[in-house]
Design a protein around this motif. Sequence first.
Motif, PDB file in Angstrom:
ATOM      1  N   SER A  52       0.828  -1.207   0.000  1.00  0.00           N
ATOM      2  CA  SER A  52       0.000   0.000   0.000  1.00  0.00           C
ATOM      3  C   SER A  52       0.866   1.262   0.000  1.00  0.00           C
ATOM      4  O   SER A  52       0.628   2.201  -0.774  1.00  0.00           O
ATOM      5  CB  SER A  52      -0.917  -0.004   1.226  1.00  0.00           C
ATOM      6  OG  SER A  52      -1.719   1.136   1.243  1.00  0.00           O
ATOM      7  N   LYS A  53       1.877   1.286   0.843  1.00  0.00           N
ATOM      8  CA  LYS A  53       2.783   2.443   0.888  1.00  0.00           C
ATOM      9  C   LYS A  53       3.600   2.548  -0.390  1.00  0.00           C
ATOM     10  O   LYS A  53       3.924   3.646  -0.840  1.00  0.00           O
ATOM     11  CB  LYS A  53       3.689   2.373   2.105  1.00  0.00           C
ATOM     12  CG  LYS A  53       2.941   2.647   3.393  1.00  0.00           C
ATOM     13  CD  LYS A  53       3.850   2.596   4.586  1.00  0.00           C
ATOM     14  CE  LYS A  53       3.036   2.860   5.852  1.00  0.00           C
ATOM     15  NZ  LYS A  53       3.857   2.823   7.045  1.00  0.00           N
ATOM     16  N   ALA A  54       3.910   1.412  -0.988  1.00  0.00           N
ATOM     17  CA  ALA A  54       4.644   1.427  -2.255  1.00  0.00           C
ATOM     18  C   ALA A  54       3.787   2.055  -3.346  1.00  0.00           C
ATOM     19  O   ALA A  54       4.284   2.860  -4.144  1.00  0.00           O
ATOM     20  CB  ALA A  54       5.057   0.013  -2.652  1.00  0.00           C
ATOM     21  N   VAL A  55       2.512   1.715  -3.385  1.00  0.00           N
ATOM     22  CA  VAL A  55       1.606   2.302  -4.381  1.00  0.00           C
ATOM     23  C   VAL A  55       1.538   3.813  -4.185  1.00  0.00           C
ATOM     24  O   VAL A  55       1.632   4.589  -5.144  1.00  0.00           O
ATOM     25  CB  VAL A  55       0.199   1.666  -4.312  1.00  0.00           C
ATOM     26  CG1 VAL A  55      -0.799   2.444  -5.145  1.00  0.00           C
ATOM     27  CG2 VAL A  55       0.254   0.212  -4.757  1.00  0.00           C
ATOM     28  N   VAL A  56       1.419   4.253  -2.937  1.00  0.00           N
ATOM     29  CA  VAL A  56       1.369   5.693  -2.642  1.00  0.00           C
ATOM     30  C   VAL A  56       2.647   6.373  -3.124  1.00  0.00           C
ATOM     31  O   VAL A  56       2.604   7.421  -3.785  1.00  0.00           O
ATOM     32  CB  VAL A  56       1.155   5.944  -1.134  1.00  0.00           C
ATOM     33  CG1 VAL A  56       1.338   7.416  -0.784  1.00  0.00           C
ATOM     34  CG2 VAL A  56      -0.218   5.463  -0.712  1.00  0.00           C
ATOM     35  N   ALA A  57       3.788   5.789  -2.817  1.00  0.00           N
ATOM     36  CA  ALA A  57       5.074   6.377  -3.212  1.00  0.00           C
ATOM     37  C   ALA A  57       5.201   6.444  -4.731  1.00  0.00           C
ATOM     38  O   ALA A  57       5.639   7.464  -5.279  1.00  0.00           O
ATOM     39  CB  ALA A  57       6.230   5.574  -2.625  1.00  0.00           C
ATOM     40  N   LEU A  58       4.815   5.382  -5.408  1.00  0.00           N
ATOM     41  CA  LEU A  58       4.938   5.355  -6.868  1.00  0.00           C
ATOM     42  C   LEU A  58       3.982   6.331  -7.539  1.00  0.00           C
ATOM     43  O   LEU A  58       4.348   6.982  -8.524  1.00  0.00           O
ATOM     44  CB  LEU A  58       4.724   3.932  -7.382  1.00  0.00           C
ATOM     45  CG  LEU A  58       5.834   2.950  -6.982  1.00  0.00           C
ATOM     46  CD1 LEU A  58       5.403   1.522  -7.269  1.00  0.00           C
ATOM     47  CD2 LEU A  58       7.129   3.295  -7.688  1.00  0.00           C
ATOM     48  N   VAL A  59       2.782   6.465  -7.011  1.00  0.00           N
ATOM     49  CA  VAL A  59       1.838   7.452  -7.557  1.00  0.00           C
ATOM     50  C   VAL A  59       2.390   8.851  -7.357  1.00  0.00           C
ATOM     51  O   VAL A  59       2.379   9.680  -8.270  1.00  0.00           O
ATOM     52  CB  VAL A  59       0.437   7.307  -6.918  1.00  0.00           C
ATOM     53  CG1 VAL A  59      -0.447   8.497  -7.243  1.00  0.00           C
ATOM     54  CG2 VAL A  59      -0.222   6.014  -7.380  1.00  0.00           C
ATOM     55  N   ARG A  60       2.902   9.120  -6.158  1.00  0.00           N
ATOM     56  CA  ARG A  60       3.476  10.444  -5.875  1.00  0.00           C
ATOM     57  C   ARG A  60       4.639  10.746  -6.812  1.00  0.00           C
ATOM     58  O   ARG A  60       4.728  11.836  -7.391  1.00  0.00           O
ATOM     59  CB  ARG A  60       3.940  10.518  -4.422  1.00  0.00           C
ATOM     60  CG  ARG A  60       4.495  11.898  -4.053  1.00  0.00           C
ATOM     61  CD  ARG A  60       4.883  12.001  -2.589  1.00  0.00           C
ATOM     62  NE  ARG A  60       3.707  11.909  -1.749  1.00  0.00           N
ATOM     63  CZ  ARG A  60       3.532  10.977  -0.809  1.00  0.00           C
ATOM     64  NH1 ARG A  60       4.451  10.065  -0.593  1.00  0.00           N
ATOM     65  NH2 ARG A  60       2.445  10.965  -0.078  1.00  0.00           N
ATOM     66  N   LEU A  61       5.525   9.773  -7.006  1.00  0.00           N
ATOM     67  CA  LEU A  61       6.667   9.961  -7.912  1.00  0.00           C
ATOM     68  C   LEU A  61       6.196  10.214  -9.350  1.00  0.00           C
ATOM     69  O   LEU A  61       6.753  11.052 -10.054  1.00  0.00           O
ATOM     70  CB  LEU A  61       7.584   8.742  -7.881  1.00  0.00           C
ATOM     71  CG  LEU A  61       8.449   8.586  -6.647  1.00  0.00           C
ATOM     72  CD1 LEU A  61       9.129   7.219  -6.643  1.00  0.00           C
ATOM     73  CD2 LEU A  61       9.482   9.697  -6.584  1.00  0.00           C
ATOM     74  N   GLY A  62       5.186   9.480  -9.763  1.00  0.00           N
ATOM     75  CA  GLY A  62       4.656   9.660 -11.114  1.00  0.00           C
ATOM     76  C   GLY A  62       4.069  11.039 -11.316  1.00  0.00           C
ATOM     77  O   GLY A  62       4.294  11.682 -12.347  1.00  0.00           O
ATOM     78  N   LEU A  63       3.307  11.515 -10.340  1.00  0.00           N
ATOM     79  CA  LEU A  63       2.709  12.845 -10.446  1.00  0.00           C
ATOM     80  C   LEU A  63       3.773  13.939 -10.425  1.00  0.00           C
ATOM     81  O   LEU A  63       3.694  14.908 -11.188  1.00  0.00           O
ATOM     82  CB  LEU A  63       1.694  13.060  -9.315  1.00  0.00           C
ATOM     83  CG  LEU A  63       0.445  12.201  -9.401  1.00  0.00           C
ATOM     84  CD1 LEU A  63      -0.411  12.375  -8.147  1.00  0.00           C
ATOM     85  CD2 LEU A  63      -0.365  12.520 -10.646  1.00  0.00           C
ATOM     86  N   GLU A  64       4.773  13.780  -9.566  1.00  0.00           N
ATOM     87  CA  GLU A  64       5.861  14.764  -9.523  1.00  0.00           C
ATOM     88  C   GLU A  64       6.631  14.772 -10.839  1.00  0.00           C
ATOM     89  O   GLU A  64       7.011  15.830 -11.337  1.00  0.00           O
ATOM     90  CB  GLU A  64       6.792  14.470  -8.351  1.00  0.00           C
ATOM     91  CG  GLU A  64       6.184  14.773  -7.009  1.00  0.00           C
ATOM     92  CD  GLU A  64       7.029  14.297  -5.842  1.00  0.00           C
ATOM     93  OE1 GLU A  64       8.102  13.681  -6.066  1.00  0.00           O
ATOM     94  OE2 GLU A  64       6.613  14.527  -4.697  1.00  0.00           O
ATOM     95  N   SER A  65       6.850  13.599 -11.400  1.00  0.00           N
ATOM     96  CA  SER A  65       7.552  13.493 -12.681  1.00  0.00           C
ATOM     97  C   SER A  65       6.764  14.173 -13.792  1.00  0.00           C
ATOM     98  O   SER A  65       7.328  14.874 -14.635  1.00  0.00           O
ATOM     99  CB  SER A  65       7.791  12.025 -13.017  1.00  0.00           C
ATOM    100  OG  SER A  65       8.347  11.903 -14.296  1.00  0.00           O
TER     101      SER A  65
END
Length: 103
Positions: A52-65
Amino acid sequence: MPHKQATAQVKGRLAQPRPRRTQGTSRYSVALPSALARQVETYADTSDISVSKAVVALVRLGLESQESRKREFFKKLRKNLANSDPKIEDRMVDEFRALILGH
């Protein structure tokens, strides 16, 4: 005064109290293709975090990118238009922004 969590009777047994959702968080259910799910699980394992935390981190990274790419695009656009008339530059940037961002 602390809030009490209500308990309910469910088919003759006492149900567990539901934890209160904290302010600013939302819960979503998502379906991931199996290959992507494996990549997320691998990321979670290597990062020593929950899926769950991995999904949050990856979504955040994708949006920042995505935001970073937009900023870079407009920076390059302005640089390429720097030698043109400022009015034409502003109009073209606004047109590109509308096309790309839908504004």
